[in-house]
Write a protein that holds these residues in place. Sequence first.
Motif, PDB file in Angstrom:
ATOM      1  N   ALA A  96       4.349  -5.945  53.869  1.00  0.00           N
ATOM      2  CA  ALA A  96       4.702  -7.290  53.825  1.00  0.00           C
ATOM      3  C   ALA A  96       4.044  -7.812  52.375  1.00  0.00           C
ATOM      4  CB  ALA A  96       4.729  -7.955  54.930  1.00  0.00           C
ATOM      5  N   PHE A  97       3.029  -7.723  52.637  1.00  0.00           N
ATOM      6  CA  PHE A  97       1.862  -8.418  51.597  1.00  0.00           C
ATOM      7  C   PHE A  97       2.223  -7.766  50.036  1.00  0.00           C
ATOM      8  CE2 PHE A  97      -2.041  -8.119  48.932  1.00  0.00           C
ATOM      9  CZ  PHE A  97      -2.310  -9.613  48.634  1.00  0.00           C
ATOM     10  N   SER A  98       2.224  -6.736  50.155  1.00  0.00           N
ATOM     11  CA  SER A  98       2.392  -5.771  48.703  1.00  0.00           C
ATOM     12  C   SER A  98       3.701  -5.813  48.075  1.00  0.00           C
ATOM     13  CB  SER A  98       1.773  -4.370  48.930  1.00  0.00           C
ATOM     14  OG  SER A  98       0.692  -3.997  49.331  1.00  0.00           O
ATOM     15  N   ASN A  99       4.736  -5.841  48.936  1.00  0.00           N
ATOM     16  CA  ASN A  99       6.089  -5.823  48.534  1.00  0.00           C
ATOM     17  C   ASN A  99       6.470  -7.152  48.221  1.00  0.00           C
ATOM     18  OD1 ASN A  99       6.497  -3.026  48.882  1.00  0.00           O
ATOM     19  ND2 ASN A  99       6.867  -3.179  50.974  1.00  0.00           N
ATOM     20  N   ALA A 100       5.914  -8.221  48.536  1.00  0.00           N
ATOM     21  CA  ALA A 100       6.128  -9.511  48.258  1.00  0.00           C
ATOM     22  C   ALA A 100       5.650  -9.911  46.788  1.00  0.00           C
ATOM     23  CB  ALA A 100       5.325 -10.729  49.250  1.00  0.00           C
ATOM     24  N   PHE A 107      -0.290   1.328  47.333  1.00  0.00           N
ATOM     25  CA  PHE A 107      -1.084  -0.154  47.234  1.00  0.00           C
ATOM     26  C   PHE A 107      -1.651  -0.296  45.937  1.00  0.00           C
ATOM     27  CE2 PHE A 107      -4.945  -2.605  47.573  1.00  0.00           C
ATOM     28  CZ  PHE A 107      -4.436  -3.533  48.054  1.00  0.00           C
ATOM     29  N   ASP A 108      -1.157  -1.669  45.503  1.00  0.00           N
ATOM     30  CA  ASP A 108      -1.860  -2.199  44.195  1.00  0.00           C
ATOM     31  C   ASP A 108      -2.855  -3.358  44.415  1.00  0.00           C
ATOM     32  OD1 ASP A 108      -1.505  -2.201  41.470  1.00  0.00           O
ATOM     33  OD2 ASP A 108      -0.739  -4.040  41.518  1.00  0.00           O
ATOM     34  N   PRO A 123       7.924  -5.679  44.660  1.00  0.00           N
ATOM     35  CA  PRO A 123       8.788  -5.100  45.499  1.00  0.00           C
ATOM     36  C   PRO A 123       8.981  -3.472  45.517  1.00  0.00           C
ATOM     37  CG  PRO A 123       9.790  -7.017  44.540  1.00  0.00           C
ATOM     38  CD  PRO A 123       8.529  -6.884  43.927  1.00  0.00           C
ATOM     39  N   GLY A 124       9.026  -2.865  46.729  1.00  0.00           N
ATOM     40  CA  GLY A 124       9.316  -1.453  46.695  1.00  0.00           C
ATOM     41  C   GLY A 124       7.858  -0.619  46.460  1.00  0.00           C
ATOM     42  N   THR A 125       6.782  -1.029  46.143  1.00  0.00           N
ATOM     43  CA  THR A 125       5.595  -0.543  46.121  1.00  0.00           C
ATOM     44  C   THR A 125       5.071   0.359  47.369  1.00  0.00           C
ATOM     45  OG1 THR A 125       4.356  -2.561  46.203  1.00  0.00           O
ATOM     46  CG2 THR A 125       4.601  -1.832  44.310  1.00  0.00           C
ATOM     47  N   VAL A 126       5.388  -0.479  48.541  1.00  0.00           N
ATOM     48  CA  VAL A 126       4.854   0.133  49.811  1.00  0.00           C
ATOM     49  C   VAL A 126       5.941   0.676  50.512  1.00  0.00           C
ATOM     50  CG1 VAL A 126       3.427   0.020  51.889  1.00  0.00           C
ATOM     51  CG2 VAL A 126       2.557  -0.747  49.648  1.00  0.00           C
ATOM     52  N   ASP A 127       6.161   1.771  51.018  1.00  0.00           N
ATOM     53  CA  ASP A 127       7.412   2.060  51.796  1.00  0.00           C
ATOM     54  C   ASP A 127       6.906   2.176  53.235  1.00  0.00           C
ATOM     55  OD1 ASP A 127       6.117   4.483  51.412  1.00  0.00           O
ATOM     56  OD2 ASP A 127       7.646   5.823  50.739  1.00  0.00           O
TER      57      ASP A 127
END
Length: 446
Positions: free
Chosen positions: A56-60, A117-118, A63-67
Amino acid sequence: MSPYATGRRRVHRSVAAGVPLAVLAALVAAAPAADASSTDAYVTHTATLGDLPLGAFSNALLPGTVDDDRGVDLGGIGSDLYPAGRKGEFWSVTDRGPNGQIKVNGTKRRTFPVPGFDPAIVKIRVSGDSVQVLDAIPITTSSGKPVTGLSNQQGRDEAPYSYDAQQPLSYNPNGLDTEGIVRAADNSFWLVDEYGPSLVHVSARGKVLARYVPKGLNLTGADYPVVEALPSVLLHRKINRGFEGLAQLPGGDLVLAVQSPLSLPDADAGGASRTTRLLRFSPKKKAVTAEYAYRFDPVNVVDPSEDDTSELKISSVVAVGGDRLLVEERTDKTARLQLVRLDCEANILGGPWDDDTTSPSLEQLDDPAASGVPVLPKRLVVDLGTVAGLPGKIEGIARVDHRTLAVINDNDFGMTDGAGAFDVQGRLVDSGVETTVTYVRLPRGI
């Protein structure tokens, strides 16, 4: 309850509610203030980051970085702490993300359970007993893509693997293992990285403006400017022991701390050494202007329970006025803070100790000062190992006022090493270690 937490099982921790980025918040009980005499340092307050699903944190942010976050929550923001201006607010930074080690056929493999993850710059506020996330800034390339935390170069960095260490992952020259953070007067950020090791300049919104690396690194394929501006001797950094501490002096110069002694001439020498290096970098000149030898105390002085010298690390350096710094010497269990002054006469930049053919090397000298090396003098400010109520693995320290420090730990995203880090469904078996910000009152001012 956050929709991102649906179906997630928890044993050790509860799920945080809410996801809007400006108000990401979490709460846990505070630790009571410790009783102390006027001659002892003591904890005055503790606040804890609660659970926020990493996906939730990463995709906020992107978007789409963590599936699939595999049940991992936001953590790892304890890599550093830097005052954000308002009372109780700080800038922090994640490291490369959830990672661990699993032994396969007798060899340890580095795992990246959430490879999408970024790394992110995270603005937090200590509010009562909780650490609230006020804002987060993803670190991106020139074209706006996530840098990721994946290893850069085959043969130099650890090979990246899937969560179970069975599937190899691709190297990424953009990847950063971010650690220290400061904010410049123009609102841009400076970060340090363990891979290169490197100094990274990013915009106020997280775009990499330049990555300064050692001469001869030959990092190709990155989607941002890479500048070989650091001494080539840094190519001998230990695996996972590049730059970790970063401070900003009053005039704007930066001080970078190599986490552990260099592997010069080899890993055995580095593992046995107590001498590491600090570098001074001028953002105006875009160059290193000084280098200093820093000498650790014996490991059993820093941590009476430890006898392995290779466990000594510098994780944080904090500017405290003029050319003075607090330097954190630590193991994973405890830490001590030393006060040093960057004496211009102690500058070893460009001398024989930057030549990797010098024998014996700086790292091999049993007593560098006796051999004519101008080692930085230091004075113990506080032994955090004697302060009740502090967590282990303290990596970030910020000065709140002349007698108060804020410290933050790295909880490793709740991960542990070994095949038991994930259950049979591939979900995290959480360590239960939380991210906490703890205020420490010193007996005397700095």
